[in-house]
Design a protein around this motif. Structure first.
Motif, PDB file in Angstrom:
ATOM      1  N   THR A  48      51.230  -6.452 -10.137  1.00  0.00           N
ATOM      2  CA  THR A  48      51.085  -5.497 -10.026  1.00  0.00           C
ATOM      3  C   THR A  48      53.247  -4.639  -9.401  1.00  0.00           C
ATOM      4  O   THR A  48      53.018  -5.623  -8.319  1.00  0.00           O
ATOM      5  CB  THR A  48      50.151  -5.323  -8.838  1.00  0.00           C
ATOM      6  OG1 THR A  48      48.919  -5.359  -8.582  1.00  0.00           O
ATOM      7  CG2 THR A  48      50.225  -3.351  -8.286  1.00  0.00           C
ATOM      8  N   SER A  87      56.515   3.527  -2.228  1.00  0.00           N
ATOM      9  CA  SER A  87      56.453   2.286  -2.124  1.00  0.00           C
ATOM     10  C   SER A  87      55.522   2.123  -0.427  1.00  0.00           C
ATOM     11  O   SER A  87      55.782   1.259  -0.494  1.00  0.00           O
ATOM     12  CB  SER A  87      56.647   1.395  -2.247  1.00  0.00           C
ATOM     13  OG  SER A  87      58.370   1.991  -1.755  1.00  0.00           O
ATOM     14  N   GLU A 106      46.443  -0.373  -2.112  1.00  0.00           N
ATOM     15  CA  GLU A 106      47.630  -1.771  -1.282  1.00  0.00           C
ATOM     16  C   GLU A 106      47.450  -3.024  -0.534  1.00  0.00           C
ATOM     17  O   GLU A 106      47.687  -4.222  -0.827  1.00  0.00           O
ATOM     18  CB  GLU A 106      48.932  -0.427  -0.460  1.00  0.00           C
ATOM     19  CG  GLU A 106      50.074  -1.306  -0.604  1.00  0.00           C
ATOM     20  CD  GLU A 106      51.113  -0.302   0.067  1.00  0.00           C
ATOM     21  OE1 GLU A 106      52.019  -0.239  -0.040  1.00  0.00           O
ATOM     22  OE2 GLU A 106      51.066  -0.103   1.072  1.00  0.00           O
ATOM     23  N   ARG A 107      46.303  -2.519   0.284  1.00  0.00           N
ATOM     24  CA  ARG A 107      45.811  -3.577   1.520  1.00  0.00           C
ATOM     25  C   ARG A 107      45.530  -4.710   0.679  1.00  0.00           C
ATOM     26  O   ARG A 107      45.445  -5.850   0.641  1.00  0.00           O
ATOM     27  CB  ARG A 107      45.487  -3.958   2.715  1.00  0.00           C
ATOM     28  CG  ARG A 107      46.199  -2.703   3.306  1.00  0.00           C
ATOM     29  CD  ARG A 107      45.558  -2.236   4.359  1.00  0.00           C
ATOM     30  NE  ARG A 107      43.604  -2.128   4.463  1.00  0.00           N
ATOM     31  CZ  ARG A 107      43.579  -0.741   4.319  1.00  0.00           C
ATOM     32  NH1 ARG A 107      44.968   0.396   4.943  1.00  0.00           N
ATOM     33  NH2 ARG A 107      42.242  -0.741   4.452  1.00  0.00           N
ATOM     34  N   LYS A 110      47.965  -6.282  -2.347  1.00  0.00           N
ATOM     35  CA  LYS A 110      49.235  -7.366  -1.422  1.00  0.00           C
ATOM     36  C   LYS A 110      48.584  -8.488  -1.031  1.00  0.00           C
ATOM     37  O   LYS A 110      49.104  -9.339  -1.013  1.00  0.00           O
ATOM     38  CB  LYS A 110      49.863  -5.930   0.086  1.00  0.00           C
ATOM     39  CG  LYS A 110      51.260  -5.295  -0.434  1.00  0.00           C
ATOM     40  CD  LYS A 110      51.706  -5.004   0.533  1.00  0.00           C
ATOM     41  CE  LYS A 110      52.684  -3.971   0.117  1.00  0.00           C
ATOM     42  NZ  LYS A 110      53.466  -3.850   1.919  1.00  0.00           N
ATOM     43  N   HIS A 113      48.806 -11.355  -3.128  1.00  0.00           N
ATOM     44  CA  HIS A 113      50.592 -11.367  -3.392  1.00  0.00           C
ATOM     45  C   HIS A 113      51.078 -10.793  -4.995  1.00  0.00           C
ATOM     46  O   HIS A 113      51.438 -10.972  -5.482  1.00  0.00           O
ATOM     47  CB  HIS A 113      50.053 -12.892  -3.837  1.00  0.00           C
ATOM     48  CG  HIS A 113      50.189 -13.930  -2.408  1.00  0.00           C
ATOM     49  ND1 HIS A 113      50.563 -13.749  -1.190  1.00  0.00           N
ATOM     50  CD2 HIS A 113      48.886 -14.349  -2.159  1.00  0.00           C
ATOM     51  CE1 HIS A 113      49.948 -14.509  -0.678  1.00  0.00           C
ATOM     52  NE2 HIS A 113      48.618 -14.453  -1.172  1.00  0.00           N
ATOM     53  N   GLY A 114      50.169  -9.599  -4.997  1.00  0.00           N
ATOM     54  CA  GLY A 114      50.096  -8.514  -6.504  1.00  0.00           C
ATOM     55  C   GLY A 114      49.265  -9.265  -7.540  1.00  0.00           C
ATOM     56  O   GLY A 114      49.610  -7.881  -8.358  1.00  0.00           O
TER      57      GLY A 114
END
Length: 445
Positions: A48, A87, A106-107, A110, A113-114
Motif C-alpha cells: 500500500t 496521509s 489505515e489501522r 498499518k 505493515h502495508g
C-alpha cells in the motif's frame, strides 16, 4: 427487469480495458471466500502506498513494473466521502463517518505493515478507471477482509454488483445486522442531536416498477412515513440509494426543498423519475433520474439488491431500508393469512385472515412476476388495512380505484393479468421477505 445504470459502468469498464494496463500476474484461482467452494477469484499481493478513504487505496502490485501505482476500489461497499485527503489522519475532513472509516482501514493496513492481498473474480474488473478488488490484510496468523471489518462496524453502505458478487450476501447480512444494532451509520444521532430526533420515521422503497423499469422510472418510488404526533419538516434532508450520484449543489442524492414536511401520522412520496416539485404538491416529489435507480432483487446467484437512505442535514442516517431481507425476515403475518388466486375471468386475488386475531396488511405488497422475475403488477398496502378473523379482501384485476370498497380493491388493468397456464402471486414485505404465496398451473412459489 430493467437494464440497470450499473451496465453503463460496465460499458465504461470494458472500454477501459483498452487503456488500462493489465495488473501483474496473479496466483492460481481459489475460492473468493474461505470455506466456500465458489465462486473463485484471482489473487495478488501488493504494498500500500496511500489510504485515500474508507473504500479506496493505492498500491504497488508485486511483480508489476517499478513505480507503477494502481488505485483499488473496494468491492461491495460504499463508505462516506472525504473532502480533504491526507496521509495525516488529523488533516482528514469529510462527511460524517467518512474519516472514521478511513482511519479504520489505515489501522488495519498499518498493522499488516502495508502489505495487502487483492482478490477479484475477474482480473479485468474496473469501476471508474479503478481496479475493483476485495482487500485483505494478515492479522493474527490469518487473512482478514478489510471490507468486512468496515461493514461489521456499520461504516459503509452495502454496494453490490453483478460482476464481483462473491461477497454480496455476506455484506448484506452485515449491513442489516449493523442496522438492527444501530451501529455506525445506523446510529441516528452519531453525528449529533439532529432535528426532530424523537420522531419515529420509516422508509419504504418500491424498487421494482411494474413492467419495464426503464419505461416506468416513476414506478420506482420511496415513501417516507412519520409515525409521530407532529409534522416533521425535512427541508435540507437528502435521500440516496447505495450508489453515489451528486446533484448540482454537491448533495449525494435528492435534496428536499425548504417547504418539504412529512405530516404527523402521514407520508410523502419521492418518485425516481421526472415531474414537478412545487409547494402546490407538498406530498409528492420527483428526483428526475434519467434511468432506474434501484437494483432489482431475485438473482440467487449474484444476490443483487440495494437500499434507500434518508439523511438529515448533519449527515445522520435517520431512516433506511436494505433489500432483500437477510436478517430477521420472519414477518408478523406469516401463517396468519392465506392467498387464493382465481385466474379465470373475472380474475381476482383473495387474501383471507385465517388467524384468530385481527391482522393489518399495511406495509405489505401483493406481487405478480413473470417467470423470469420481471414485475407484472404490484398492489401496495399503505396505511391501515385490517382484516378481522375470517374476513377476506378481494383484489380485482380490472376496474378503477374509485370503485374500491373496504374489502374489495381494484387494479387498473384489463382483467387479463393472471395467465391461465399458471404463475404465482405472493404477499411480500417491501424488503422482499415472502409472507405467503399461491401458485396455479405451471407456476410455483
Amino acid at each position: 427487469m430493467h437494464v440497470t445504470r450499473r451496465l453503463l459502468v460496465l460499458a465504461l469498464a470494458l472500454a477501459g480495458l483498452f487503456v488500462l494496463p493489465a495488473t501483474a500476474g496473479a496466483a492460481s484461482r481459489r475460492p473468493c471466500v474461505p470455506g466456500t467452494p465458489s465462486p473463485t477469484c484471482e489473487f495478488w499481493t501488493a504494498r500500500t502506498t496511500f489510504i485515500a478513504d474508507g473504500d479506496t487505496i493505492r498500491v504497488h502490485i508485486d511483480g508489476d513494473r517499478a513505480g507503477r501505482v494502481q488505485t483499488i476500489r473496494f468491492t461491495g461497499i460504499n463508505a462516506m466521502e472525504l473532502h480533504r485527503y491526507s496521509s495525516d489522519p488529523r488533516k482528514r475532513r469529510g462527511e460524517c463517518h467518512g474519516v472514521e472509516a478511513t482511519n479504520l482501514v489505515e489501522r488495519l493496513i498499518k498493522a499488516a505493515h502495508g502489505r495487502v492481498r487483492l482478490a477479484a473474480q475477474s482480473g479485468a474488473s474496473v469501476t471508474g478507471g479503478r481496479l475493483r478488488r476485495s482487500v485483505w490484510v494478515r492479522s493474527g496468523g490469518r487473512w482478514v477482509d478489510v471490507s468486512r471489518a468496515v461493514m461489521e462496524r456499520g461504516l459503509a453502505l452495502w454496494l453490490p454488483n453483478p460482476v464481483e458478487y462473491a461477497h454480496n450476501l455476506e455484506y448484506r447480512r452485515l449491513a442489516q445486522e449493523a442496522r438492527a444494532a444501530h451501529r455506525g451509520l445506523y446510529d441516528p444521532a452519531a453525528c449529533g442531536a439532529g432535528p426532530d430526533q424523537d420522531l419515529p420515521i420509516e422508509l419504504l422503497v418500491n424498487w421494482d416498477a411494474d413492467g419495464n423499469d426503464t419505461q416506468n422510472i416513476n414506478g420506482e418510488w420511496v415513501d417516507i412515513r412519520n409515525d409521530g404526533a407532529r409534522d416533521m419538516p425535512i427541508g435540507g434532508w437528502w435521500f440516496r440509494d447505495s450508489w453515489l450520484e451528486y446533484d448540482g449543489h454537491g448533495i449525494p442524492g435528492f435534496a428536499f426543498p425548504a417547504y418539504a414536511r412529512v405530516p404527523a401520522g402521514g407520508s410523502i412520496r419521492l418518485h425516481m423519475g421526472c415531474g414537478p416539485n412545487s409547494p402546490a404538491t407538498p406530498n409528492v416529489f420527483y428526483w428526475c433520474r434519467p434511468r432506474p435507480v434501484f437494483e432489482n432483487a431475485g438473482d440467487q446467484r449474484t444476490q443483487i439488491g440495494d437500499g434507500g437512505y434518508l439523511f438529515d442535514p448533519q449527515g445522520d442516517l435517520r431512516a433506511s431500508m436494505i433489500y432483500p431481507c437477510a436478517v430477521g425476515c420472519t414477518d408478523a403475518l406469516a401463517g396468519r393469512v392465506q392467498l387464493v388466486v382465481h385466474p379465470t375471468m373475472p380474475e381476482s386475488i383473495d387474501i383471507t385472515n385465517v388467524s384468530g386475531d385481527p391482522v393489518d396488511l399495511d406495509r405489505h405488497v401483493v406481487a405478480l412476476h413473470t417467470r423470469s422475475g420481471a414485475s407484472i403488477l404490484s398492489y401496495p398496502f399503505l396505511g391501515p388495512t385490517v382484516l378481522l378473523p375470517g374476513q377476506t379482501l378481494q383484489i380485482l384485476t380490472a376496474g378503477p380505484a374509485a370503485d374500491d370498497q373496504p374489502l374489495v380493491r381494484h387494479i387498473a388493468g384489463d382483467g387479463a393479468l393472471l395467465a391461465d397456464a399458471g404463475n404465482a402471486v405472493g404477499l411480500e414485505t417491501y424488503d422482499d421477505a415472502l409472507v405467503t404465496c399461491a401458485a396455479w398451473g405451471i407456476g410455483h412459489c
